[in-house]
Design an enzyme around this catalytic site. Structure first.
Site, short mmCIF file in Angstrom:
data_model
loop_
_atom_site.label_atom_id
_atom_site.label_comp_id
_atom_site.label_asym_id
_atom_site.label_seq_id
_atom_site.Cartn_x
_atom_site.Cartn_y
_atom_site.Cartn_z
N SER A 129 -104.96 -35.49 21.26
CA SER A 129 -105.93 -35.78 20.20
C SER A 129 -105.36 -35.51 18.82
CB SER A 129 -107.17 -34.91 20.38
OG SER A 129 -107.83 -35.23 21.57
N GLU A 244 -106.79 -36.25 35.72
CA GLU A 244 -107.59 -35.18 35.14
C GLU A 244 -109.05 -35.30 35.58
OE1 GLU A 244 -107.83 -35.29 30.90
OE2 GLU A 244 -108.69 -33.30 30.75
N SER A 383 -114.92 -38.59 26.60
CA SER A 383 -116.32 -38.19 26.52
C SER A 383 -117.14 -38.95 27.57
CB SER A 383 -116.88 -38.50 25.13
OG SER A 383 -117.06 -39.90 24.99
N GLU A 385 -119.58 -40.79 27.22
CA GLU A 385 -119.86 -42.17 26.79
C GLU A 385 -118.66 -43.06 27.07
OE1 GLU A 385 -120.64 -39.40 25.05
OE2 GLU A 385 -122.77 -39.59 25.55
#
Lengths: 398, 382
Positions: A129, A244, A383, A385
Site C-alpha cells: 500500500s 492471503e 477491503s 467491497e
C-alpha cells in the site's frame, strides 16, 4: 459425503492438540488468552519451536520444509493453533513472500531466503500500500530505476505492519512508468538496513503502533533481489493476495473468542445474575455462533476442493471467506464489548513496570482496544467491497 | 472429511434433475398449480418410477434404504424446480413417522403403497394455538373399548386435502402443553367424522384445515407409544427441517441464477444493469448468503441422524436460522433486482420468493429456532 473428520484426521488433530498443549510456553498462552497481541519475542519463540518440530511451514513444498499434509490436515493444524491459542506465524514470511519465492524466485533466492523464513531468522514485512494506492493498489508510484546492477528505489509505502521489527521488506515497485498500470510493476526484496530507508510509526485508534510508514530515498537494491521477471510483479501480487484470503477467515480465532465470551459472560453480572443467563444476550451470541459454524463448513468446503484445483489458483470463493471471516471477527470483538459493558470506558495502556496499579483487570483492559483494532479486518487484504467486486466479476460473471 | 457424492448419489442427482428439466418447467408447474389438485398424477408416477417415493424406506417395503444425503439431493432438485407435489408431507413426514414409530405390520401395510405411488400421507399435527411448539396439542384421543375416539382441530396440514391417510397427533394424557401424553394415530382420510377443508397455499402447494369429530380408530391405528410420541415427532420434524433446508438451497440457487441472468440482459442507461456496482454488491451478498446456507444445509443433513439429542437440536435449529435468514434475504434481493417484473405473477422469480418465504415459517422461523439454539447452548464448543 461425510462432514466428520476421518479417524486418521481425528488422530492427527489429537496429536497436534497434544503437542500445542505441551510445547506452547505458558506465558505466551496467558497473554493471548487475555486478548493481548503476541510480542515480537512470542512470535519468534513459537516459530522456532514449530521449526524444531518440522512444522514451521506445513503448506510449503516438501523440499523446502513442507510436511506434505493434505489441505484438510493443514486446516486442522491452523485451527488448532488458533484455538490453543498460539501466536499466528508471521504471515508476511511464511504465507506471503515465502510462496512467492518458491513459486517464482530464482534458485539462489530460494536457498538464501526460504530456510531463514521458516526459522524466522529474517522478519519480513509487506510493502504494497501507498498513500495514493489502497484499494487501487496498481496505481502505486514507488519508483525503482535500473542503474547497472542495482535498482534505485524512491517513494513511500504505508500501513506496513510490524515494519518496526523487520529485517526485510517485499515491495511492489514501478519499473516501467510508461506502461499501463498493472504492466509496469515489479516485485523487489529489500534489506531494511539499506541506507535511505526510514520507518515512522502510525498510532492506530486502539492506541497501538503495529503499522508504519516506510520511506525510500535513493535506496540501492541489488538487481539479484528482483523476483521473477521485471514488470511481472502484478501477477505475483495477485497470487500472493489469493493465498492471503484463504487464511484470512481465521475461524479458529473467532472460535477461541467465543470461548472467552462465554467464560467472561459467566462472570459479569447483569440484572443481578450472570450475563450469560440473559436471554437476549444468549440469542445474540447464538446468532454469531451459527454464522461461525456455517463459515467453518464453508471454509472446509473450500479446503476440500483445494486438492482438486490447479496449484497456485485460489478458489474465487475465498472472497466469501474473507467477507464472512472479517465480519465474524468483528462481531465477536463487538460481543466482548457487550460483555464488559460500562467498563469498556477506561483507557488504560498500562505499561509493564509502571508504579501505579492498572485500573482494569488484565483481561478487561484488552477488550475495547481489540474491538477498535478489529475494524481493520474488513479493510485490509482487499477491503470487503473489493471482495464483492471480485465475486461479481470472477464468480457471477457480471 | 469428504464433500463428494458417491457414483450412485451422482446418478440419483442426474436422473432427478433430468426428469424435472424434461417435465417440470415453469409452464408445466403453472398447469399443476391451476389444476387445484396440488400435484400431477403423471409427475407423481414418475417419482414412484424413479424410486423417490420409497427413497428412505427399507428394501422390504419397496424402498432403497437411502440416507439423509439422498433426501438432500432430491429436495435440492425439487427446490430448484419449485416442485409443489406433497413429497415432504408423504415421504418425509408421514412416511417418516411410520418408519420410525410403526410396528412391522403397520410399516408393511402402509409403506409399500406409498413407495408405489398409490397412497399419499399427511401429518395432521399443528393447531392454531400452538404456533411452533410441537408439544402443544389439544386434540384429544380417548380410549373407547379396544380402540380410540379422536376429537379436535388440526391446521396447516401439508398435502392434507389430497392425502389418503392421515397421521394424527392427539393427546391421550396430560395438559395441553405437557411433553408427555401425546400419541400418533393412523386415520383414513375418508373416515366418518373427518372433515377436511382444502386450500391453496401462498407458494402454489395445498394444505387443509381438518376437523376430527368422534373419529373412531382401532387399537392397531396407534403408532408406537400412545402417550410417548413426542420424541419421534421431534425427530421426524428435524428430518423434515433438514430436507427443507436442502430444498431452500435449491430455490436460493435458482433465485440467484435468475437474478444474475437478469442483471446481464436488462439494459438501462445504455448498459446492462449488472455493470452497476450497487447492484453487483447486492448480488455478491446473495452469493455469500447462499454459500452460508448451503453449508448449514449440509450440516443439518449430517446431524439429522446424530445420537445426542442436544447436539442434534442445536444443529438443526442453527441450520434453520441460517437458512431462514438467507432465504428471506435472497428472496427479497431477487425481487428488488428484477424490479417491476419481479412483482408479477407471470414471472417465475416471484414464485421462488414466495416459496422461500414460506420455508422460513415452516416448522419454526429463524427467531423461534434462534431461541432454541441459544437454549441448547449454541453451536461452538470451543
Amino acid at each position: 459425503m461425510d462432514l466428520r473428520l476421518t479417524d486418521e484426521e481425528l488422530a492427527f488433530r489429537d496429536e497436534v492438540r497434544a503437542f500445542f498443549r505441551q510445547a506452547l510456553p505458558a506465558g505466551i498462552r496467558g497473554r493471548l488468552e487475555a486478548g493481548h497481541h503476541p510480542t515480537r519475542d512470542d512470535i519468534v519463540t513459537w516459530q522456532r519451536i514449530l521449526n524444531a518440530e518440522g512444522w514451521a511451514v506445513p503448506h510449503w513444498p516438501v523440499e523446502w520444509g513442507g510436511t506434505g499434509w493434505s489441505p484438510v490436515k493443514q486446516y486442522i493444524f491452523m485451527e488448532e493453533m488458533q484455538m490453543a491459542p498460539a501466536p499466528q506465524p508471521l504471515q508476511f514470511g511464511v504465507s506471503m513472500v515465502g510462496p512467492v519465492i518458491y513459486t517464482f524466485g530464482s534458485e539462489a533466492q530460494k536457498r538464501r531466503f526460504l530456510p531463514r523464513i521458516a526459522n524466522i531468522d529474517d522478519w519480513w514485512c509487506q510493502g504494497f500500500s501507498e498513500p495514493g494506492a489502497g484499494s487501487d493498489l496498481a496505481s502505486l508510484k514507488t519508483r525503482a530505476e535500473r542503474q547497472g546492477d542495482v535498482y534505485v528505489v524512491n517513494g513511500q509505502k504505508t500501513w506496513t505492519t510490524l515494519a518496526q521489527h523487520a529485517d526485510w521488506i517485499f515491495c511492489l515497485v514501478r519499473t516501467d512508468p510508461a506502461a499501463k498500470k498493472q504492466m509496469g510493476i515489479s516485485f523487489l526484496l529489500i534489506d531494511m538496513k539499506t541506507p535511505g530507508i526510514t520507518v515512522r510509526p502510525i498510532q492506530t485508534i486502539d492506541g497501538g503502533c503495529e503499522v508504519n510508514e516506510v520511506f525510500f530515498d535513493d535506496v540501492r537494491v541489488p538487481a539479484e533481489n528482483l523476483v521473477g521477471e521485471e514488470n511481472k510483479g502484478w501477477d505475483y501480487a495477485k497470487f500472493l493476495l489469493g493465498n492471503e484470503r484463504v487464511g484470512i477467515a481465521r475461524v479458529g480465532v473467532s472460535k477461541e473468542r467465543i470461548r472467552r465470551i462465554k467464560q467472561l459472560a459467566a462472570i459479569e453480572q447483569a440484572g443481578g445474575r450472570p450475563l450469560i443467563e440473559d436471554r437476549r444476550f444468549r440469542e445474540k451470541l447464538a446468532a454469531v455462533e451459527i454464522e461461525l459454524k456455517a463459515l467453518e463448513i464453508t471454509q472446509m468446503r473450500v479446503v476440500a476442493a483445494e486438492g482438486k484445483r490447479a496449484p497456485g489458483k485460489p478458489d474465487p470463493a475465498s472472497s466469501v471467506l474473507k467477507i464472512k471471516g472479517s465480519e465474524l471477527q468483528q462481531a465477536t470483538t463487538e460481543l466482548l464489548m457487550d460483555v464488559i459493558g460500562p467498563y469498556a470506558l477506561p483507557y488504560d495502556p498500562h505499561e509493564e513496570g509502571a508504579n501505579e496499579e492498572p485500573i482494569l483487570e488484565d483481561w478487561a483492559a484488552t477488550i475495547a482496544p481489540s474491538y477498535f483494532n478489529n475494524r481493520k479486518v474488513s479493510i485490509y487484504g482487499g477491503s470487503n467491497e473489493i471482495q464483492k467486486n471480485i465475486i461479481a466479476k470472477a464468480v457471477l460473471g457480471l | 472429511m469428504d464433500f463428494d457424492l458417491t457414483d450412485e448419489q451422482r446418478l440419483l442427482k442426474d436422473s432427478v434433475e433430468k426428469m424435472l428439466a424434461d417435465a417440470y418447467d415453469f409452464e408445466a408447474r403453472k398447469r399443476i398449480v391451476a389444476s387445484g389438485q396440488g400435484f400431477s398424477p403423471e409427475i407423481w408416477a414418475s417419482f414412484a418410477e424413479l424410486g423417490l417415493l420409497g427413497l428412505p424406506f427399507a428394501e422390504e417395503h419397496g424402498g432403497f434404504g437411502a440416507g439423509p444425503v439422498e433426501t438432500m439431493i432430491v429436495m435440492e432438485a425439487f427446490g430448484g424446480a419449485l416442485v409443489v407435489e406433497p413429497y415432504l408431507a408423504t415421504v418425509i413426514l408421514g412416511g417418516g413417522l411410520v418408519r420410525h414409530a410403526g410396528s412391522p405390520a403397520q410399516q408393511s401395510a402402509i409403506l409399500p403403497a406409498v413407495a408405489a405411488g398409490e397412497r399419499r400421507l399427511a401429518f395432521a399435527h399443528a393447531e392454531r394455538q400452538a404456533r411452533y411448539d410441537l408439544f402443544d396439542v389439544e386434540t384429544a384421543a380417548r380410549r373407547d373399548g379396544d380402540g380410540w375416539t379422536i376429537n379436535g382441530r388440526k391446521g396447516l396440514v401439508l398435502g392434507g386435502d389430497t392425502a389418503d391417510t392421515l397421521v394424527v397427533s392427539a393427546r391421550t394424557a396430560g395438559a395441553s402443553r405437557d411433553r408427555h401424553g401425546i400419541g400418533l394415530f393412523v386415520v383414513d382420510a375418508d373416515a366418518p367424522g373427518v372433515a377436511r377443508r382444502g386450500y391453496p397455499t401462498q407458494d402454489g402447494a395445498r394444505a387443509a384445515e381438518i376437523t376430527l369429530e368422534n373419529v373412531r380408530v382401532e387399537a392397531g391405528a396407534v403408532l408406537g407409544d400412545p402417550a410417548g410420541a413426542l420424541p419421534v415427532i421431534e425427530r421426524v420434524v428435524e428430518e423434515a427441517i433438514a430436507a427443507l433446508c436442502a430444498e431452500a438451497v435449491g430455490a436460493m440457487e435458482s433465485a440467484l441464477a435468475s437474478t444474475v441472468e437478469y442483471l446481464k440482459t436488462r439494459q438501462q442507461f445504455g448498459t446492462p444493469i449488472g455493470a452497476f456496482q450497487a447492484l453487483q454488491h447486492r448480488a455478491a451478498d446473495m452469493l455469500v448468503a447462499l454459500e452460508q446456507a448451503r453449508s448449514m444445509a449440509l450440516f443439518a443433513t449430517m446431524m439429522a441422524g446424530a445420537a445426542d439429542p442436544r447436539e442434534r437440536r442445536a444443529a438443526i435449529s442453527g441450520a434453520k436460522v441460517q437458512v431462514g435468514r438467507s432465504a428471506r434475504f435472497i428472496g427479497q434481493q431477487a425481487i428488488q433486482l428484477h424490479g417491476g417484473v419481479g412483482m408479477t405473477m407471470e414471472f417465475r422469480i416471484g414464485h421462488v420468493f414466495k416459496r422461500l418465504t414460506m420455508i422460513d415459517t415452516l416448522f419454526g422461523d429463524a427467531d423461534h429456532h434462534l431461541a432454541l439454539a441459544a437454549e441448547a447452548g449454541g453451536l461452538i464448543n470451543a
